[in-house]
Design an enzyme around this catalytic site. Sequence first.
Site, PDB file in Angstrom:
ATOM      1  N   ASP A   1      -9.855 -11.966  -1.227  1.00 50.66           N
ATOM      2  CA  ASP A   1      -8.669 -12.000  -2.088  1.00 50.66           C
ATOM      3  C   ASP A   1      -8.025 -13.374  -1.959  1.00 50.66           C
ATOM      4  O   ASP A   1      -7.504 -13.728  -0.898  1.00 50.66           O
ATOM      5  CB  ASP A   1      -7.702 -10.897  -1.657  1.00 50.66           C
ATOM      6  CG  ASP A   1      -6.548 -10.699  -2.625  1.00 50.66           C
ATOM      7  OD1 ASP A   1      -6.097 -11.689  -3.231  1.00 50.66           O
ATOM      8  OD2 ASP A   1      -6.087  -9.548  -2.765  1.00 50.66           O
TER       9      ASP A   1
ATOM     10  N   TRP B   1       1.693  -8.330 -11.394  1.00 46.27           N
ATOM     11  CA  TRP B   1       2.310  -9.441 -12.139  1.00 46.27           C
ATOM     12  C   TRP B   1       1.195 -10.279 -12.749  1.00 46.27           C
ATOM     13  O   TRP B   1       0.176 -10.534 -12.083  1.00 46.27           O
ATOM     14  CB  TRP B   1       3.117 -10.278 -11.152  1.00 46.27           C
ATOM     15  CG  TRP B   1       3.767 -11.520 -11.706  1.00 46.27           C
ATOM     16  CD1 TRP B   1       5.058 -11.639 -12.122  1.00 46.27           C
ATOM     17  CD2 TRP B   1       3.178 -12.820 -11.865  1.00 46.27           C
ATOM     18  NE1 TRP B   1       5.302 -12.931 -12.536  1.00 46.27           N
ATOM     19  CE2 TRP B   1       4.157 -13.678 -12.392  1.00 46.27           C
ATOM     20  CE3 TRP B   1       1.913 -13.348 -11.640  1.00 46.27           C
ATOM     21  CZ2 TRP B   1       3.926 -15.017 -12.679  1.00 46.27           C
ATOM     22  CZ3 TRP B   1       1.662 -14.673 -11.925  1.00 46.27           C
ATOM     23  CH2 TRP B   1       2.663 -15.500 -12.437  1.00 46.27           C
TER      24      TRP B   1
ATOM     25  N   HIS C   1      -9.109 -10.203  -5.641  1.00 49.88           N
ATOM     26  CA  HIS C   1      -7.812  -9.588  -5.928  1.00 49.88           C
ATOM     27  C   HIS C   1      -7.917  -8.626  -7.110  1.00 49.88           C
ATOM     28  O   HIS C   1      -7.240  -7.605  -7.139  1.00 49.88           O
ATOM     29  CB  HIS C   1      -6.782 -10.682  -6.227  1.00 49.88           C
ATOM     30  CG  HIS C   1      -5.376 -10.188  -6.283  1.00 49.88           C
ATOM     31  ND1 HIS C   1      -4.711  -9.688  -5.180  1.00 49.88           N
ATOM     32  CD2 HIS C   1      -4.487 -10.121  -7.313  1.00 49.88           C
ATOM     33  CE1 HIS C   1      -3.489  -9.332  -5.527  1.00 49.88           C
ATOM     34  NE2 HIS C   1      -3.329  -9.583  -6.807  1.00 49.88           N
TER      35      HIS C   1
ATOM     36  N   SER D   1      -1.008  -5.128  -6.182  1.00 51.24           N
ATOM     37  CA  SER D   1      -0.333  -6.411  -6.052  1.00 51.24           C
ATOM     38  C   SER D   1       1.190  -6.233  -6.087  1.00 51.24           C
ATOM     39  O   SER D   1       1.742  -5.518  -5.249  1.00 51.24           O
ATOM     40  CB  SER D   1      -0.837  -7.361  -7.136  1.00 51.24           C
ATOM     41  OG  SER D   1      -0.529  -8.699  -6.844  1.00 51.24           O
ATOM     42  N   THR D   2       1.886  -6.818  -7.047  1.00 51.00           N
ATOM     43  CA  THR D   2       3.326  -6.596  -7.168  1.00 51.00           C
ATOM     44  C   THR D   2       3.628  -5.120  -7.358  1.00 51.00           C
ATOM     45  O   THR D   2       4.641  -4.611  -6.861  1.00 51.00           O
ATOM     46  CB  THR D   2       3.903  -7.406  -8.340  1.00 51.00           C
ATOM     47  OG1 THR D   2       3.637  -8.797  -8.122  1.00 51.00           O
ATOM     48  CG2 THR D   2       5.397  -7.198  -8.480  1.00 51.00           C
TER      49      THR D   2
ATOM     50  N   ALA E   1      -4.483  -4.312  -2.716  1.00 51.24           N
ATOM     51  CA  ALA E   1      -4.200  -5.753  -2.709  1.00 51.24           C
ATOM     52  C   ALA E   1      -2.713  -5.996  -2.916  1.00 51.24           C
ATOM     53  O   ALA E   1      -2.295  -6.845  -3.697  1.00 51.24           O
ATOM     54  CB  ALA E   1      -5.015  -6.462  -3.785  1.00 51.24           C
TER      55      ALA E   1
END
Length: 280
Positions: A231, A33, A260, A99-100, A126
């Site tokens: 992160d 995201w 991140h 991530s997302t 991450a």
Amino acid sequence: MSTGFVTTADGTEIFFKDWGPKDAQPIVFHHGWPLSSDDWDAQMLFFLDEGFRVVAHDRRGHGRSSQVGTGHDMDHYASDAAAVFAHLDLKNAVHVGHSTGGGEVARYVAQHGIPAGRVAKAVLVAAVPPIMAKTESYPEGLPMEVFDGFRSALKANRAAFFRDVASGPFYGFNRDGVEVLVPVIDNWWRQGMTGSALAHYAGIKAFSETDQTADLKAMTVPTLVLQGDDDQIVPYKQASEVQARLLPDATLKVYPGFSHGMLTVNADVLNADILAFVRN
């Protein structure tokens, strides 16, 4: 090499890139995201050179996909991805999510990929599972005020908010002694601003409040879990370390000092480690 669109059951057009030999093993990339498949340039070019078929798509409301008003949740993210991979008839694929996108990988692999027999391995980088927000089950999560702050900043001035994230904590450019890479900041901002403000706003709930404990437990394929211990977006002790405990077949690697956004600023290290895992 090709690009195209797949239309989902609810009429959403999902943009995808599909590069490399059709008979090669696919490596599929799921972006974070509020970005797009362009965030995977360093990985797609690397793995293409290594002889793989590489595929990435723009999540609904992000990048070049439809700016629809509904479906901004992990279930739709995963079903949209499944529609792309079914269209391309991908089999024996390695799914890599950041991530997302890591949440999307977990939901897709658990609920679509493994049942359809399409997944060989997974890589979570991450990644947000099992859940970012503080809950009774995960009391060490981040308080809701953090995510309410994201929503307020996005509504007030999305362009400024995205600039602040990219120039600060995302890549660790706010740390003393870290070289600030302005083109990297500009590219992050470009990707974010290409997408829909509505999708990004709704997506905050999706990436922060979706409990994916069951998804992680159902990911029976070998899974590589990667994260940096600096992160500042997704705390690694509540993310990768918990993922490694919940996954049935996990390999965990935590990088000292990495941010991140390590897939971009430390692409040489990450690419080599992912390649070794895929080929092992």
